[in-house]
Design an enzyme around this catalytic site. Structure first.
Site, mmCIF file in Angstrom:
data_model
loop_
_atom_site.group_PDB
_atom_site.id
_atom_site.type_symbol
_atom_site.label_atom_id
_atom_site.label_comp_id
_atom_site.label_asym_id
_atom_site.label_seq_id
_atom_site.Cartn_x
_atom_site.Cartn_y
_atom_site.Cartn_z
ATOM 1 N N LYS A 1 6.807 -6.168 -13.057
ATOM 2 C CA LYS A 1 7.002 -5.359 -11.847
ATOM 3 C C LYS A 1 8.059 -4.257 -12.007
ATOM 4 O O LYS A 1 7.953 -3.201 -11.401
ATOM 5 C CB LYS A 1 7.349 -6.256 -10.656
ATOM 6 C CG LYS A 1 6.147 -7.029 -10.129
ATOM 7 C CD LYS A 1 6.512 -7.756 -8.855
ATOM 8 C CE LYS A 1 5.304 -8.465 -8.278
ATOM 9 N NZ LYS A 1 5.571 -8.992 -6.923
ATOM 10 N N ASP B 1 4.485 -5.530 -1.206
ATOM 11 C CA ASP B 1 4.988 -6.865 -0.859
ATOM 12 C C ASP B 1 5.654 -6.901 0.527
ATOM 13 O O ASP B 1 5.437 -7.825 1.309
ATOM 14 C CB ASP B 1 5.997 -7.359 -1.905
ATOM 15 C CG ASP B 1 5.319 -7.785 -3.198
ATOM 16 O OD1 ASP B 1 4.143 -8.175 -3.156
ATOM 17 O OD2 ASP B 1 5.976 -7.728 -4.265
#
Ligand code: ATR
Length: 294
Positions: free
Chosen positions: A88, A124
């Site tokens: 990420k 997210d």
């Protein structure tokens, strides 16, 4: 469980694969390891129920080969990819452009290949908030976040940007302070203090890894003693769905939201961007994922 899960991924890919032709749009998830990911199951289910000519594949990508693989997928005509552990942060550096949300979250989980450019986003935080919204939980008041890793940062940024008062606590206080500094908002408090703050909070978020695999990690029941009756308790851990925190909160009669919905809602933006359809976070999606977790 492993066999059942493997079989259902194969089945979902098989069904998507049965309609692969020269027009099939491709996406996938880059991770290392990646076989645990429920994303292929979910996206291929959405392709099926929405009649999308698309396929979503697991892309096991070693850290040292990440940049090359990413550029290769763009060159090979993929629409985009999801990025999961451990890529990420590397994805942030590899993208040509980042959305403001990705910059704020300090991570990328959703990438689109657009006209030769690699554009990184982080869904997210939005997924977290959309999941609360789907449970009619108001995003307002004082939110206490446990943890200061990547997941905590995305959640904290989303809550701050939606007007919440955010308190971050972490076993290692310096990381919480670092997060508050990076986000330019919120307050960091010492770990031992957080249970005593619950009486003034509307939302408690576990963004640590405690609870994974059903291991409590701490005495949640005692920690929740001071909770206000209106407190909503939510966990980003979804393996198991009913984590020790969620169970302790339920036993105290508190409102709870489990973490599976965040997984579903964070995925919707990518599906929309790659395949052009807004997928529904309906009960069949949840049933499919929940069955794979059993
Ligand atoms: P992610 O990026 O997925 O959020 P991470 O960066 O590894 O993962 O962060 C894990 C979080 O869980 C951290 O906040 C970690 O606390 P530390 O920063 O002190 O390591 C927290 N965590 C893990 N195990 C914990 C435990 N037993 N008690 C309290 N916090 C814990």
């Amino acid at each position: 469980m492993g066999r059942a899960f493997g079989a259902s991924v194969a089945e979902s890919l098989g069904k998507a694969g049965s309609m692969i032709d020269g027009h099939t749009k491709l996406a996938g998830v880059m991770g290392w390891p990646v076989e645990h990911s429920r994303s292929p199951m979910m996206h291929n289910h959405w392709c099926r129920v929405n009649g999308v000519n698309g396929a979503y594949v697991p892309l096991p990508t070693r850290p040292e080969g990440f940049d090359q693989a990413l550029r290769g997928l763009a060159a090979a005509g993929f629409q985009g990819v999801n990025v999961t552990i451990p890529h990420k942060e590397a994805a942030m550096r590899a993208c040509d452009e980042l959305t403001p949300t990705a910059k704020r979250a300090g991570a990328v989980n959703t990438i689109c290949f657009v006209a030769g450019r690699i554009i990184g986003d982080c869904t997210d935080g939005t997924g977290f908030c959309d999941n609360l919204g789907a449970h009619d939980v108001a995003i307002a008041g004082r939110a206490l976040i446990l943890g200061a890793g990547g997941a905590a940062r995305a959640v904290a940024a989303a809550l701050l940007d939606r007007g919440c008062e955010v308190v971050i606590t972490n076993r290692t206080l310096e990381r919480a302070e670092g997060l508050v500094g990076a986000l330019g908002g919120g307050e960091a408090v010492a770990w031992y203090e957080w249970p005593s703050l619950l009486s003034g909070c509307s939302l408690l978020v576990n963004a640590t890894s405690m609870g994974m695999g059903g291991k409590p990690g701490m005495d949640w029941d005692s920690a929740l003693r001071e909770a206000a009756p209106g407190l909503c308790v939510t966990d980003i851990v979804y393996t198991p769905r009913e984590t020790p925190l969620v169970l302790a909160a339920q036993a105290r009669g508190l409102r709870t939201v489990d973490g599976l919905g965040m997984l579903v809602h964070q995925a919707r933006a990518g599906f929309r961007a790659w395949f052009g359809v807004d997928p529904e976070a309906d009960h069949t999606t949840f049933d499919l994922l929940a069955a794979s977790l059993r």
